[in-house]
Motif scaffolding. Structure first.
Motif, PDB file in Angstrom:
ATOM      1  N   GLN A  90       0.823  -1.099   0.173  1.00 47.57           N
ATOM      2  CA  GLN A  90      -0.002   0.131   0.045  1.00 47.57           C
ATOM      3  C   GLN A  90       0.993   1.090   0.081  1.00 47.57           C
ATOM      4  OE1 GLN A  90      -2.292   0.477   3.811  1.00 47.57           O
ATOM      5  NE2 GLN A  90      -3.538   2.175   2.979  1.00 47.57           N
ATOM      6  N   LEU A  91       1.944   1.183   0.656  1.00 48.04           N
ATOM      7  CA  LEU A  91       2.773   2.316   0.757  1.00 48.04           C
ATOM      8  C   LEU A  91       3.454   2.739  -0.335  1.00 48.04           C
ATOM      9  CD1 LEU A  91       4.130   2.137   4.582  1.00 48.04           C
ATOM     10  CD2 LEU A  91       2.466   4.053   3.766  1.00 48.04           C
ATOM     11  N   LYS A  92       3.994   1.627  -1.019  1.00 46.90           N
ATOM     12  CA  LYS A  92       4.859   1.689  -2.064  1.00 46.90           C
ATOM     13  C   LYS A  92       4.084   2.396  -3.510  1.00 46.90           C
ATOM     14  CE  LYS A  92       8.413  -1.622  -1.041  1.00 46.90           C
ATOM     15  NZ  LYS A  92       9.103  -2.846  -1.703  1.00 46.90           N
ATOM     16  N   SER A  93       2.688   1.790  -3.344  1.00 48.09           N
ATOM     17  CA  SER A  93       1.835   2.120  -4.523  1.00 48.09           C
ATOM     18  C   SER A  93       1.117   3.516  -4.459  1.00 48.09           C
ATOM     19  CB  SER A  93       0.661   0.984  -4.546  1.00 48.09           C
ATOM     20  OG  SER A  93      -0.355   1.543  -3.415  1.00 48.09           O
ATOM     21  N   VAL A  94       1.440   4.174  -3.469  1.00 46.96           N
ATOM     22  CA  VAL A  94       1.219   5.733  -3.335  1.00 46.96           C
ATOM     23  C   VAL A  94       1.631   6.562  -4.403  1.00 46.96           C
ATOM     24  CG1 VAL A  94       1.023   7.761  -1.782  1.00 46.96           C
ATOM     25  CG2 VAL A  94       0.747   5.462  -0.851  1.00 46.96           C
ATOM     26  N   ASP A  95       0.874   7.113  -5.131  1.00 43.53           N
ATOM     27  CA  ASP A  95       1.502   8.138  -6.532  1.00 43.53           C
ATOM     28  C   ASP A  95       1.897   9.559  -5.688  1.00 43.53           C
ATOM     29  OD1 ASP A  95      -0.491  10.276  -6.392  1.00 43.53           O
ATOM     30  OD2 ASP A  95      -1.972   8.821  -6.948  1.00 43.53           O
ATOM     31  N   PRO A  96       2.827  10.117  -6.317  1.00 50.59           N
ATOM     32  CA  PRO A  96       3.490  11.514  -5.950  1.00 50.59           C
ATOM     33  C   PRO A  96       2.605  12.350  -5.258  1.00 50.59           C
ATOM     34  CG  PRO A  96       4.394  10.378  -7.886  1.00 50.59           C
ATOM     35  CD  PRO A  96       3.248   9.739  -7.527  1.00 50.59           C
ATOM     36  N   THR A  97       1.575  12.599  -5.793  1.00 48.75           N
ATOM     37  CA  THR A  97       0.526  13.492  -5.578  1.00 48.75           C
ATOM     38  C   THR A  97      -0.066  13.102  -4.171  1.00 48.75           C
ATOM     39  OG1 THR A  97       0.033  14.135  -8.084  1.00 48.75           O
ATOM     40  CG2 THR A  97      -1.445  14.533  -6.289  1.00 48.75           C
ATOM     41  N   GLU A  98      -0.696  11.962  -4.071  1.00 52.66           N
ATOM     42  CA  GLU A  98      -1.102  11.380  -2.867  1.00 52.66           C
ATOM     43  C   GLU A  98      -0.110  11.376  -1.545  1.00 52.66           C
ATOM     44  OE1 GLU A  98      -3.535   7.614  -1.264  1.00 52.66           O
ATOM     45  OE2 GLU A  98      -2.775   7.485  -3.411  1.00 52.66           O
ATOM     46  N   HIS A  99       1.234  11.126  -2.089  1.00 53.79           N
ATOM     47  CA  HIS A  99       2.083  11.111  -0.984  1.00 53.79           C
ATOM     48  C   HIS A  99       2.424  12.645  -0.554  1.00 53.79           C
ATOM     49  CE1 HIS A  99       5.855  10.161   1.030  1.00 53.79           C
ATOM     50  NE2 HIS A  99       6.425  11.229   0.596  1.00 53.79           N
ATOM     51  N   ALA A 100       2.371  13.430  -1.349  1.00 58.04           N
ATOM     52  CA  ALA A 100       2.541  14.987  -1.082  1.00 58.04           C
ATOM     53  C   ALA A 100       1.350  15.455  -0.280  1.00 58.04           C
ATOM     54  CB  ALA A 100       2.611  15.875  -2.418  1.00 58.04           C
ATOM     55  N   ASP A 101       0.056  15.186  -0.537  1.00 57.46           N
ATOM     56  CA  ASP A 101      -1.061  15.147   0.243  1.00 57.46           C
ATOM     57  C   ASP A 101      -0.943  14.820   1.780  1.00 57.46           C
ATOM     58  OD1 ASP A 101      -2.137  16.508  -1.722  1.00 57.46           O
ATOM     59  OD2 ASP A 101      -3.548  15.002  -2.473  1.00 57.46           O
ATOM     60  N   MET A 102      -0.696  13.499   1.866  1.00 57.65           N
ATOM     61  CA  MET A 102      -0.472  12.946   2.945  1.00 57.65           C
ATOM     62  C   MET A 102       0.775  13.648   3.869  1.00 57.65           C
ATOM     63  SD  MET A 102      -0.152   8.653   2.134  1.00 57.65           S
ATOM     64  CE  MET A 102       1.357   8.501   2.896  1.00 57.65           C
ATOM     65  N   MET A 103       1.970  14.072   3.246  1.00 57.61           N
ATOM     66  CA  MET A 103       3.017  14.832   4.035  1.00 57.61           C
ATOM     67  C   MET A 103       2.497  16.215   4.461  1.00 57.61           C
ATOM     68  SD  MET A 103       5.557  12.769   4.099  1.00 57.61           S
ATOM     69  CE  MET A 103       4.533  11.680   4.454  1.00 57.61           C
ATOM     70  N   HIS A 105      -0.678  16.759   5.021  1.00 51.42           N
ATOM     71  CA  HIS A 105      -1.579  16.355   6.131  1.00 51.42           C
ATOM     72  C   HIS A 105      -0.902  16.274   7.566  1.00 51.42           C
ATOM     73  CE1 HIS A 105      -5.193  14.905   8.391  1.00 51.42           C
ATOM     74  NE2 HIS A 105      -4.493  13.979   8.768  1.00 51.42           N
ATOM     75  N   ASP A 106       0.233  15.448   7.322  1.00 54.02           N
ATOM     76  CA  ASP A 106       1.199  15.208   8.409  1.00 54.02           C
ATOM     77  C   ASP A 106       1.555  16.582   9.085  1.00 54.02           C
ATOM     78  OD1 ASP A 106       0.406  12.535   8.497  1.00 54.02           O
ATOM     79  OD2 ASP A 106       2.531  11.964   7.689  1.00 54.02           O
ATOM     80  N   ALA A 107       2.151  17.198   8.260  1.00 60.09           N
ATOM     81  CA  ALA A 107       2.727  18.660   8.646  1.00 60.09           C
ATOM     82  C   ALA A 107       1.810  19.710   9.388  1.00 60.09           C
ATOM     83  CB  ALA A 107       3.391  19.390   7.344  1.00 60.09           C
ATOM     84  N   GLU A 108       0.568  19.586   8.657  1.00 58.94           N
ATOM     85  CA  GLU A 108      -0.624  20.533   9.601  1.00 58.94           C
ATOM     86  C   GLU A 108      -0.802  19.714  10.840  1.00 58.94           C
ATOM     87  OE1 GLU A 108      -3.789  20.330   6.726  1.00 58.94           O
ATOM     88  OE2 GLU A 108      -2.713  21.498   5.339  1.00 58.94           O
ATOM     89  N   SER A 109      -0.657  18.416  11.020  1.00 56.71           N
ATOM     90  CA  SER A 109      -1.031  17.697  12.392  1.00 56.71           C
ATOM     91  C   SER A 109      -0.126  18.183  13.218  1.00 56.71           C
ATOM     92  CB  SER A 109      -1.175  16.321  12.042  1.00 56.71           C
ATOM     93  OG  SER A 109      -2.150  15.811  11.484  1.00 56.71           O
ATOM     94  N   LEU A 110       1.202  18.120  12.764  1.00 54.71           N
ATOM     95  CA  LEU A 110       2.461  18.506  13.564  1.00 54.71           C
ATOM     96  C   LEU A 110       2.316  19.975  14.035  1.00 54.71           C
ATOM     97  CD1 LEU A 110       5.252  17.328  14.719  1.00 54.71           C
ATOM     98  CD2 LEU A 110       6.137  18.093  12.468  1.00 54.71           C
ATOM     99  N   TYR A 111       1.720  20.720  13.186  1.00 57.09           N
ATOM    100  CA  TYR A 111       1.892  22.262  13.568  1.00 57.09           C
ATOM    101  C   TYR A 111       0.606  22.360  14.909  1.00 57.09           C
ATOM    102  CZ  TYR A 111       4.351  23.701   9.303  1.00 57.09           C
ATOM    103  OH  TYR A 111       5.062  23.721   8.332  1.00 57.09           O
ATOM    104  N   ARG A 112      -0.438  21.590  14.558  1.00 57.97           N
ATOM    105  CA  ARG A 112      -1.597  21.550  15.535  1.00 57.97           C
ATOM    106  C   ARG A 112      -1.059  21.110  16.745  1.00 57.97           C
ATOM    107  NH1 ARG A 112      -4.861  19.990  11.388  1.00 57.97           N
ATOM    108  NH2 ARG A 112      -4.867  17.883  11.781  1.00 57.97           N
ATOM    109  N   LEU A 113      -0.313  19.923  16.972  1.00 56.03           N
ATOM    110  CA  LEU A 113       0.223  19.477  18.164  1.00 56.03           C
ATOM    111  C   LEU A 113       1.162  20.299  18.669  1.00 56.03           C
ATOM    112  CD1 LEU A 113       0.539  16.901  19.886  1.00 56.03           C
ATOM    113  CD2 LEU A 113       2.439  16.020  18.360  1.00 56.03           C
ATOM    114  N   ASN A 114       2.157  21.146  17.883  1.00 51.63           N
ATOM    115  CA  ASN A 114       3.127  22.026  18.564  1.00 51.63           C
ATOM    116  C   ASN A 114       2.338  23.332  18.965  1.00 51.63           C
ATOM    117  OD1 ASN A 114       5.153  20.415  18.513  1.00 51.63           O
ATOM    118  ND2 ASN A 114       5.961  21.155  16.471  1.00 51.63           N
ATOM    119  N   SER A 115       1.187  23.714  18.591  1.00 56.85           N
ATOM    120  CA  SER A 115       0.372  24.759  19.228  1.00 56.85           C
ATOM    121  C   SER A 115      -0.310  24.699  20.517  1.00 56.85           C
ATOM    122  CB  SER A 115      -0.453  25.290  17.959  1.00 56.85           C
ATOM    123  OG  SER A 115      -1.578  24.317  17.735  1.00 56.85           O
ATOM    124  N   VAL A 116      -0.381  23.436  20.883  1.00 58.99           N
ATOM    125  CA  VAL A 116      -1.019  23.399  22.083  1.00 58.99           C
ATOM    126  C   VAL A 116      -0.126  23.868  23.184  1.00 58.99           C
ATOM    127  CG1 VAL A 116      -1.814  21.515  23.772  1.00 58.99           C
ATOM    128  CG2 VAL A 116      -2.198  21.318  21.215  1.00 58.99           C
TER     129      VAL A 116
END
Length: 127
Positions: A90-103, A105-116
């Motif tokens: 599943q992880l290997k079959s992720v296309d570059p656009t989907e991978h960028a979207d996942m990254m 989303h993860d960055a936004e989650s990290l920002y929210r976590l650090n803003s607490v």
């Protein structure tokens, strides 16, 4: 004696300001965040590959009689092998656009976590 609480409140204010600056998304180098997340993703894929190889080796050893697994362990190792392989595929079959979207989303989650605001430096001074 009166200077100590004043110094403590000044130090707390300085620390609070430094934390605010640290947590401000405008001060974040997004390249570093994406590099961190991509590195973590690569390590995760590598670890899944290692775990899959380890489970497959255990199954081969069991089938050859080199190291027999009891029924419970065999079921667990078989299940883990299937799950690790499925996740890795599943992880290997992720296309570059989907991978960028996942990254992103993860960055936004990290920002929210650090803003607490976990630390309340003014709790003693509010009384």
């Amino acid at each position: 004696p009166a200077a100590a609480p004043l110094a403590a409140s000044v130090a707390a204010a300085d620390i609070k300001e430094k934390l605010r600056q640290f947590r401000d998304p405008a001060n974040v180098n997004q390249e570093n965040v994406f590099k961190l997340l991509n590195d973590r993703h690569a390590r995760r894929m590598e670890k899944l590959g290692e775990l899959l190889e380890e489970r497959q080796t255990q199954l081969v050893d069991h089938e050859r009689g080199h190291r027999k697994l009891n029924t419970e362990d065999h079921a667990r190792v078989t299940r883990q092998s299937v799950n690790f392989e499925r996740k890795l595929t599943q992880l290997k079959s992720v296309d570059p656009t989907e991978h960028a979207d996942m990254m992103q989303h993860d960055a936004e989650s990290l920002y929210r976590l650090n803003s607490v605001d976990y630390l309340d430096f003014d709790s003693k001074n509010k009384n």
